[in-house]
Design a protein around this motif. Structure first.
Motif, PDB file in Angstrom:
ATOM      1  N   THR A  28       0.830  -1.210   0.000  1.00  0.00           N
ATOM      2  CA  THR A  28       0.000   0.000   0.000  1.00  0.00           C
ATOM      3  C   THR A  28       0.857   1.250   0.000  1.00  0.00           C
ATOM      4  N   VAL A  29       1.896   1.270   0.814  1.00  0.00           N
ATOM      5  CA  VAL A  29       2.797   2.423   0.867  1.00  0.00           C
ATOM      6  C   VAL A  29       3.521   2.594  -0.470  1.00  0.00           C
ATOM      7  N   PRO A  71       0.048   3.643   5.928  1.00  0.00           N
ATOM      8  CA  PRO A  71      -0.239   4.335   4.661  1.00  0.00           C
ATOM      9  C   PRO A  71      -0.940   5.685   4.860  1.00  0.00           C
TER      10      PRO A  71
END
Length: 425
Positions: free
Chosen positions: A204-205, A247
């Motif tokens: 996600t990051v 995130p």
């Protein structure tokens, strides 16, 4: 309101699509023949049996405790097959011998040939790990899979650091490094149970940093929905909130508008948290519904009963303070002392190197980052029983707080990174 309604419909549709794909992926996995896994599963169960429950990588350091119990459970579910394929796919069937744990039960059946067993269900989770474990066990043992796990995790870490450097977010490296050390990488490598949330967080990051300029708000909403869905699919309720909290902090720190406006950053936090929640709760609930409809088990009721039990608010056995104390006691505090010392040295060097160019300016978005840093404490309140009974892995939720605190420093100190410097101008 009309746009929000459309977005909600699209997000729910995405969850439904993920649930359908999830079922099909599990079904496809059962084309892997059990006999092709036998030799590697046998060797793996012997290894787990020899390690034993409560094993540590480094004795006396609690953060290096391995979850042999759950790793054995994962192998047990991946290997177990009955004559009812639908139940295997949707109910997480596993062998059980007497009153012994899933790891020892599998050892008894596979390694010792004990035929005096019965089949038990573990239906409230998706057990998405099967789509990876079943094919891998045809070629590799548990030890081999852990080595592959280590290689992939390190590759992701190097990839993220490289992207931070190329994107001008060098200041984010120290907060990420601090969080990574806090999570105790050697434990992440060595236990399959601890890995899914780390992977979801990293993916996600990476997506946020790589696609930050081309993604609008709506696409980011979908990313957080997808993150929630995949977390529910692969994770067994270890430290799922890191796939949201970390995130979120990265998004706030990267966005000039968020750092310049507390209102804007809090608005984004609300919408993306809701999106992640729709993905996580929606995907999990979809499993209960699908399994209840397609089998003779009332998975919905069983899940509701477990939720009541795991929250811990229906008895006086646990309190929020006792839960917090257990998790703080289990985390990697000694490593954090080293991290904070290194941060102090880093800040001193940065100050000397930049002289008058380096100064602290507290931005409005800092409060939003600190707010996200409190997410673990809220999680512990709503999961008193689970976070107390399993503090040996739920303490990793606190990685959000560690990352948030370090990011507050990073985004408010000029001269520590290209983009951070731009944001603080």
């Amino acid at each position: 309101m009309k746009n929000i309604g459309k977005l909600l419909v699209k997000e729910v549709a995405l969850v439904v699509a993920c649930a359908m794909i999830g079922v099909m992926a599990l079904a496809a996995t059962y084309f892997v023949r059990q006999r092709d896994m036998y030799d590697n599963v046998k060797e793996s169960t012997i290894m787990l049996h020899n390690k034993g429950l409560g094993a540590y990588i480094w004795e006396t350091i609690r953060s290096t405790e391995l979850d042999i119990y759950t790793d054995g459970l994962m192998l047990n579910i991946a290997y177990t097959e009955t004559k009812d394929g639908m139940r295997d796919i949707l109910l997480g069937t596993r062998v059980k011998v007497g009153d012994i744990n899933p790891m020892e039960s599998l050892y008894q059946v596979v390694a010792l040939g004990n035929s005096d067993y019965w089949v038990k269900n573990y239906a409230r989770y998706w057990h998405g790990h099967q789509i990876l474990l079943r094919p891998l066990l045809c070629f590799f043992t548990y030890a081999d899979i852990l080595q592959i796990n280590m290689a992939i995790q390190l590759a992701l870490v190097f990839a993220l650091v490289s992207i931070m450097i190329r994107s001008g977010y060098r200041a984010f490296i120290i907060p990420f490094w601090a969080m990574y050390i806090f999570l105790t990488p050697v434990s992440l490598f060595s236990s399959l149970q601890y890995s899914p949330c780390f992977y979801m967080m990293m993916f996600t990051v990476l997506a946020l940093l790589v696609l930050e300029k081309s993604w609008g708000r709506e696409k980011r909403n979908y990313l957080f929905v997808l993150s929630g869905c995949l977390t529910a699919y692969f994770d067994l309720l270890t430290y799922p909130l890191v796939t949201l909290g970390v995130p979120l902090i990265v998004h706030i720190a990267c966005e000039h508008e968020c750092m310049a406006s507390l209102k804007k950053s809090m608005k984004d936090i609300f919408y993306y948290t809701m999106s992640w929640g729709i993905g996580y709760i929606g995907m999990w609930s979809a499993k209960w519904i699908i399994a209840s409809v397609l089998t003779d088990e009332n998975v919905i009721q069983g899940a509701i009963d477990q939720i009541k039990h795991r929250t811990g608010h229906f008895n006086e056995e646990y309190t929020w303070l006792s839960t917090l104390k257990l998790n703080l006691g289990a985390c990697n505090t000694k490593a954090m002392l080293v991290v904070f010392a290194c941060l102090g040295v880093y800040m001193a060097i940065a100050g000397i190197a930049h002289c008058r160019k380096t100064r602290v300016k507290v931005l409005p978005g800092t409060a939003a980052i600190l707010f996200v840093a409190t997410y673990p404490f809220l999680w512990y309140y709503f999961t008193l029983n689970h976070s107390s009974a399993h503090s040996y892995f739920t303490w990793r939720e606190l990685a959000i707080s560690v990352f948030g605190i370090f990011m507050c420093v990073a985004v408010n100190v000029r001269g520590t990174g290209q983009n951070t410097a731009d944001v603080t101008s």
